[in-house]
Design an enzyme around this catalytic site. Structure first.
Site, PDB file in Angstrom:
ATOM      1  CG  HIS A   1     -73.055  -0.257 -34.116  1.00 41.48           C
ATOM      2  ND1 HIS A   1     -71.843  -0.142 -33.464  1.00 41.48           N
ATOM      3  CD2 HIS A   1     -73.973   0.359 -33.324  1.00 41.48           C
ATOM      4  CE1 HIS A   1     -72.026   0.514 -32.315  1.00 41.48           C
ATOM      5  NE2 HIS A   1     -73.307   0.840 -32.217  1.00 41.48           N
TER       6      HIS A   1
ATOM      7  CG  HIS B   1     -72.723   2.185 -28.363  1.00 43.38           C
ATOM      8  ND1 HIS B   1     -73.911   2.887 -28.327  1.00 43.38           N
ATOM      9  CD2 HIS B   1     -72.775   1.288 -27.350  1.00 43.38           C
ATOM     10  CE1 HIS B   1     -74.664   2.421 -27.331  1.00 43.38           C
ATOM     11  NE2 HIS B   1     -73.996   1.459 -26.727  1.00 43.38           N
TER      12      HIS B   1
ATOM     13  CG  ASP C   1     -73.501   6.507 -30.828  1.00 44.95           C
ATOM     14  OD1 ASP C   1     -74.670   6.870 -31.076  1.00 44.95           O
ATOM     15  OD2 ASP C   1     -73.226   5.479 -30.183  1.00 44.95           O
TER      16      ASP C   1
ATOM     17  CG  ASP D   1     -75.613   6.467 -27.568  1.00 48.11           C
ATOM     18  OD1 ASP D   1     -74.900   7.399 -28.000  1.00 48.11           O
ATOM     19  OD2 ASP D   1     -75.735   5.382 -28.185  1.00 48.11           O
TER      20      ASP D   1
HETATM   21 ZN   LIG Z   1     -74.718   4.362 -29.632  1.00 47.74          ZN
END
Ligand SMILES: [Zn+2]
Length: 372
Positions: A171, A209, A207, A296
């Site tokens: 991120h 996200h 991931d 995740d």
């Molecule tokens: Zn994540």
């Protein structure tokens, strides 16, 4: 397979984070990395080594030096201002509409980094979900060294190597930290490979996200292809980026591929997406894939909504290695602690062409079947 690990991550000692303004028990905790380390040690097929120091240059090759300086001094600055907080998070973020009507030149000339830590954290931070503590900077620097040491192993001839990075990185953008991430380990690794080999590099981000930071860093670049499978940002963090029509610009046009998935995505959905991602990677030349590895996506993850089971990680690892490219595998997220070690073992054993046998002591059966 060789695995790079350092206990330096323990200094990023996070117990509380904020979610929509309310303190909650932290998800991105030290136990995550320790669970993975213990499972890989119990496996017996992984050789651990510590990272070597690579200095600041590979970091500022992708990050603004101002971000590095902020992260280095943020905690002492908080203390100097006598702000008694368990962790630093911003008071104010510069929403883009704060500057509506001002020209880009005026913004550049008139808007500057504040002096107060509460404002500086907003200037460099994306969100309130990346608590910063006394040991954060040292741990984040060590995670970069883990990533770069993993690169060294692969450029030195290993077919695949694993870097147990914590804190995670995807991120973090050129001039921004956030989402539990401080330095973008995968982007720093990819840039180091480009510079060392002159080759194109692909990044596969699995991931849950979207890796907005990695996308931002290489958005205009024609030599790094970023391919990400993730939750649709209409319902999941980071909300503002990660849609399928974000394809890059300039030399980077066509080098960015986002594959957003629906809530409840199954193993079958995921394998179809993985095949599409790997196909896109193989369309461009190159010999190394940097993998941003997150768990995740697991069915029991507390912050995800996919329905994946451990078996799919073994299969995605196998298919990724079957591309014939060498793999720099770097840990990103994954917050269901009981399953993290087994999921990492499964992925990495798949990448080595080894079968997956659950470790008897981990309660895999209990966790592996529930999410089926
Ligand atoms: Zn994540």
């Amino acid at each position: 397979m060789q695995a790079v690990y350092t206990p330096a991550h323990l200094a990023h000692d996070i117990t509380v984070e904020t979610f929509m303004g309310v303190p909650i028990p932290a998800n991105e905790v030290a136990e995550r990395a320790e669970k993975i380390r213990m499972a890989l040690e119990a496996d017996g097929g992984f050789d651990f080594l510590g990272p070597s120091e690579h200095g600041e240059d590979p970091i500022t090759a992708v990050h603004d030096p101002g971000l590095v300086r902020f992260l280095e001094v943020a905690w002492s600055e908080l203390r100097r201002q006598a702000l008694g907080r368990p962790f630093l998070t911003a008071d104010t973020y510069p929403n883009r509409n704060m500057f509506e009507g001002m020209s880009p030149e005026a913004v550049a000339a008139l808007v500057r980094e504040p002096q107060q830590a509460a404002g500086r954290a907003g200037y460099w931070g994306l969100d309130s979900a990346a608590p910063l503590v006394a040991g954060t900077y040292g741990a984040a620097r060590a995670a970069v060294d883990v990533a770069l040491t993993t690169v060294d192993l692969v450029l030195g001839g290993a077919r695949a190597a694993y870097g147990l990075c914590r804190p995670p990185g995807h991120h973090s953008a050129r001039s921004m930290y956030g989402g539990y991430c401080f330095f973008n380990n995968a982007a720093i690794a990819a840039e180091a490979i480009v510079r060392a080999t002159g080759e194109r590099v692909a990044i596969l981000d699995v991931d849950y996200h979207h890796g907005n930071g990695t996308q931002q860093i290489f958005w205009n670049r024609g030599d790094v292809r970023y391919v990400s499978i993730h939750a649709d940002p209409d319902r999941a963090y980071p909300y503002f980026l990660g849609r399928a029509d974000e394809v890059g610009e300039g030399a980077g046009r066509g080098e960015n591929l986002n594959i957003p998935l629906r809530g409840g995505a199954t193993n079958e959905d995921y394998l179809a997406a993985a095949d599409r991602a790997l196909e896109a990677i193989l369309e461009a030349p190159g010999s190394v894939i940097v993998v941003s590895l997150g768990f995740d996506t697991y069915g029991l993850d507390p912050i995800g909504d996919f329905a994946l089971t451990t078996e799919v990680y073994h299969e995605v690892g196998r298919r990724t290695a079957a591309t014939g490219r060498r793999l720099v595998v770097l840990q990103e997220g994954g917050y269901h602690r009981p399953s993290l070690g087994e999921n990492a073992r499964a992925w990495l054993r798949g990448a080595e062409g080894r079968d997956f046998d659950p470790l008897p002591s981990t309660g895999f059966g209990e966790h592996g079947v529930v999410a089926g």
